[in-house]
Write a protein that holds these residues in place. Structure first.
Motif, PDB file in Angstrom:
ATOM      1  N   PRO A 188       0.757  -1.449  -0.103  1.00 30.01           N
ATOM      2  CA  PRO A 188      -0.017   0.156  -0.263  1.00 30.01           C
ATOM      3  C   PRO A 188       0.679   1.383   0.183  1.00 30.01           C
ATOM      4  N   ILE A 189       0.469   2.029  -0.407  1.00 32.92           N
ATOM      5  CA  ILE A 189       1.169   3.362  -0.411  1.00 32.92           C
ATOM      6  C   ILE A 189       0.174   4.199  -0.512  1.00 32.92           C
ATOM      7  N   ASP A 190       0.293   5.644   0.075  1.00 35.57           N
ATOM      8  CA  ASP A 190       0.129   7.184   0.800  1.00 35.57           C
ATOM      9  C   ASP A 190       0.000   7.595  -0.568  1.00 35.57           C
ATOM     10  N   ILE A 191      -1.288   6.945  -1.950  1.00 30.64           N
ATOM     11  CA  ILE A 191      -1.194   7.923  -3.002  1.00 30.64           C
ATOM     12  C   ILE A 191      -1.603   9.091  -2.824  1.00 30.64           C
ATOM     13  N   GLU A 192      -2.676   9.182  -1.881  1.00 35.25           N
ATOM     14  CA  GLU A 192      -3.869  10.730  -1.887  1.00 35.25           C
ATOM     15  C   GLU A 192      -3.573  12.091  -2.002  1.00 35.25           C
ATOM     16  N   GLN A 193      -1.855  11.702  -1.617  1.00 35.34           N
ATOM     17  CA  GLN A 193      -1.563  13.031  -0.532  1.00 35.34           C
ATOM     18  C   GLN A 193      -0.614  14.022  -2.075  1.00 35.34           C
ATOM     19  N   PHE A 194       0.082  12.785  -2.623  1.00 29.93           N
ATOM     20  CA  PHE A 194       0.674  12.685  -3.904  1.00 29.93           C
ATOM     21  C   PHE A 194      -0.492  13.483  -4.685  1.00 29.93           C
TER      22      PHE A 194
END
Length: 377
Positions: A188-194
Motif C-alpha cells: 500500500p502506498i499513501d497516494i492520495e496526498q501526492f
C-alpha cells in the motif's frame, strides 16, 4: 475469516517506512489481532492502538544493538507461543518474523518484502557498501555468520504455508532462494496526498534542462552516486531530499547543480515536487515507494530497469528505464527525455493500483483463499 483467530508477526516497527505502513494496513484489516515484534517505537505503539506485544529485545542493551542481533531475533521469534491462533501472518523483509513455529492445525502466511538482502541477492553489494558502521566489523560479521544464518533462513521459509510477494521481482527471488511459490500483492502506498499535487489534464513536455528530484533514505544501496554523476555531466539540477549515512560521501561527489535538502517536512517536500520535471530512481529495490509517490504526483519516473520498478514504470507512458546501473546509461536516457510529452492524468492513473484500499481488498481475498484451501485439505 471473522471466526479465525489471527496473530500478526513482524520483524520490528521503528520508523515511518514502507514496511511499517504495511503492518498498519494489516492492523486495519485485522484490528483484533495482536502484533508481535522484536522492537517497537513508542510512536508506533500508539499509532497501532497498543496492539503491539514485545519482549526482552525491546529493552536495553538489546534495543541499542538490535541491528546486530539476528541470531537472538531468530531465537525469540521461534520461541513465541502462538498456539491459541488459527492463522499466523508474518510480515517480513530483512528480519526473522517468519521463524515463528506453528502446529499442523495452524496456517502460516508470510507477506514477504524480500528474502533477507545480505544473506541472498545483495550479499556482495553489502560487502562492498555496508549500510552500517563500523564497516570493517560489518564485513567481518557477514563473512563469519552469513552461511549459518542463510541455512536457518532457508529452513524457516520451508515451513511457511503460503508466501505473498510484494512485487514480481520478489516473487522470482522467493522462488530462486527459497524454492517456494508465491502470490503477488503490491504494497500500500499513501497516494492520495501526492495525487493532489498533480496538475489536472495537463501535458508534461520535458524541457531542455529539466529539474530532477529524488527523495528517500540516503544509503549506499540507493546508488544515488549514479544519478549525481549523470546530472553533473549534463549540468542538470538535481534535488536530493532526505538524510542518511551516505550523505557525506555523496556531497563530496556532487557538482554545483546538485542540491541536498536533508530531512524536510511534507509541506517543504511538496514545494520541490511541484517544481520538478523528472523523478530519478537509480536503485534496484524490492518495490520502491518513492517512485510510486512520484507517479501519483504526475512526475515521469526514470528508473533502473530492474526490481520492483518493472511493475509500475511503463516506458513512454509514465517514464523511461535505463538498462545498466551506470551514470553513462542513465545520462543517455535522460538526454532522450528532452522534448518528450507525457500526459499527467495517465501518469497519476498508473499509481492508482497501489492504494491502501486495494491492498486491503487483495490481501483479504488472498488470505480467504488460503483458508479455504486449508479447510479442503
Amino acid at each position: 475469516m471473522n471466526r479465525s483467530r489471527v496473530a500478526l508477526v513482524t520483524d520490528w516497527i521503528t520508523k515511518t517506512g514502507g514496511g511499517e505502513k504495511v503492518v498498519e494496513q494489516f492492523h486495519r484489516l485485522y484490528p483484533e489481532a495482536p502484533i508481535y515484534t522484536s522492537y517497537c517505537s513508542a510512536a508506533w505503539r500508539k499509532r497501532l492502538d497498543d496492539a503491539v506485544i514485545t519482549g526482552y529485545l525491546q529493552h536495553w542493551p538489546f534495543s541499542s544493538l538490535r541491528r546486530f542481533l539476528p541470531v537472538l531475533r531468530q531465537y525469540w521469534f521461534r520461541k513465541l507461543d502462538l498456539s491459541s491462533y488459527d492463522i499466523l501472518i508474518s510480515i517480513t523483509g530483512n528480519g526473522e518474523a517468519k521463524f515463528v513455529q506453528k502446529a499442523s492445525s495452524q496456517q502460516h502466511i508470510c507477506y514477504c518484502h524480500t528474502p533477507v538482502h545480505f544473506y541472498w541477492a545483495q550479499y556482495d553489494e553489502y560487502l562492498t557498501r555496508p549500510s552500517m558502521r563500523p564497516y570493517w566489523l560489518v564485513r567481518l560479521g557477514m563473512r563469519l555468520l552469513v552461511k549459518p544464518l542463510r541455512k536457518r533462513d532457508y529452513a524457516a521459509a520451508q515451513k511457511v504455508d503460503h508466501f505473498i510477494a510484494n512485487s514480481t521481482s520478489i516473487q522470482q527471488d522467493i522462488k530462486k532462494f527459497y524454492d517456494c511459490e508465491s502470490t503477488v500483492v503490491f504494497p500500500p502506498i499513501d497516494i492520495e496526498q501526492f495525487i493532489q499535487l498533480s496538475p489536472r489534464g495537463e501535458k508534461s513536455r520535458i524541457p531542455k534542462v529539466p529539474n530532477c528530484i529524488w527523495w528517500g533514505r540516503v544509503v549506499p544501496a540507493k546508488r544515488l552516486d549514479v544519478a549525481i554523476e549523470a546530472c553533473n555531466q549534463l549540468k542538470w539540477p538535481l534535488v536530493i531530499i532526505g538524510d542518511g549515512p551516505d550523505l557525506p560521501r555523496l556531497k563530496s561527489l556532487a557538482g554545483p547543480t546538485v542540491t541536498f535538502t536533508g530531512y524536510v517536512d511534507d509541506e517543504k517536500r511538496n514545494v520541490f515536487i511541484k517544481k520538478a520535471d523528472l523523478f530519478i530512481f537509480p536503485s534496484k529495490e524490492d518495490f520502491g515507494v518513492a517512485p510510486v509517490e512520484a507517479l501519483a504526483a504526475g512526475l515521469p519516473v526514470i528508473a533502473y530497469e530492474a526490481g520492483g520498478a518493472l511493475d509500475y514504470v511503463k516506458p513512454d507512458v509514465n517514464g523511461l528505464t535505463f538498462a545498466e546501473q551506470t551514470s553513462a546509461s542513465l545520462q543517455s536516457i535522460l538526454s532522450a527525455t528532452i522534448g518528450k510529452t507525457f500526459l499527467k492524468n495517465e501518469i497519476t492513473r498508473s499509481a492508482a493500483q497501489f492504494s491502501s484500499e486495494r491492498f486491503r481488498n487483495d490481501i483479504g481475498a488472498c488470505i480467504s483463499r488460503c483458508e479455504d484451501k486449508k479447510k479442503v485439505s
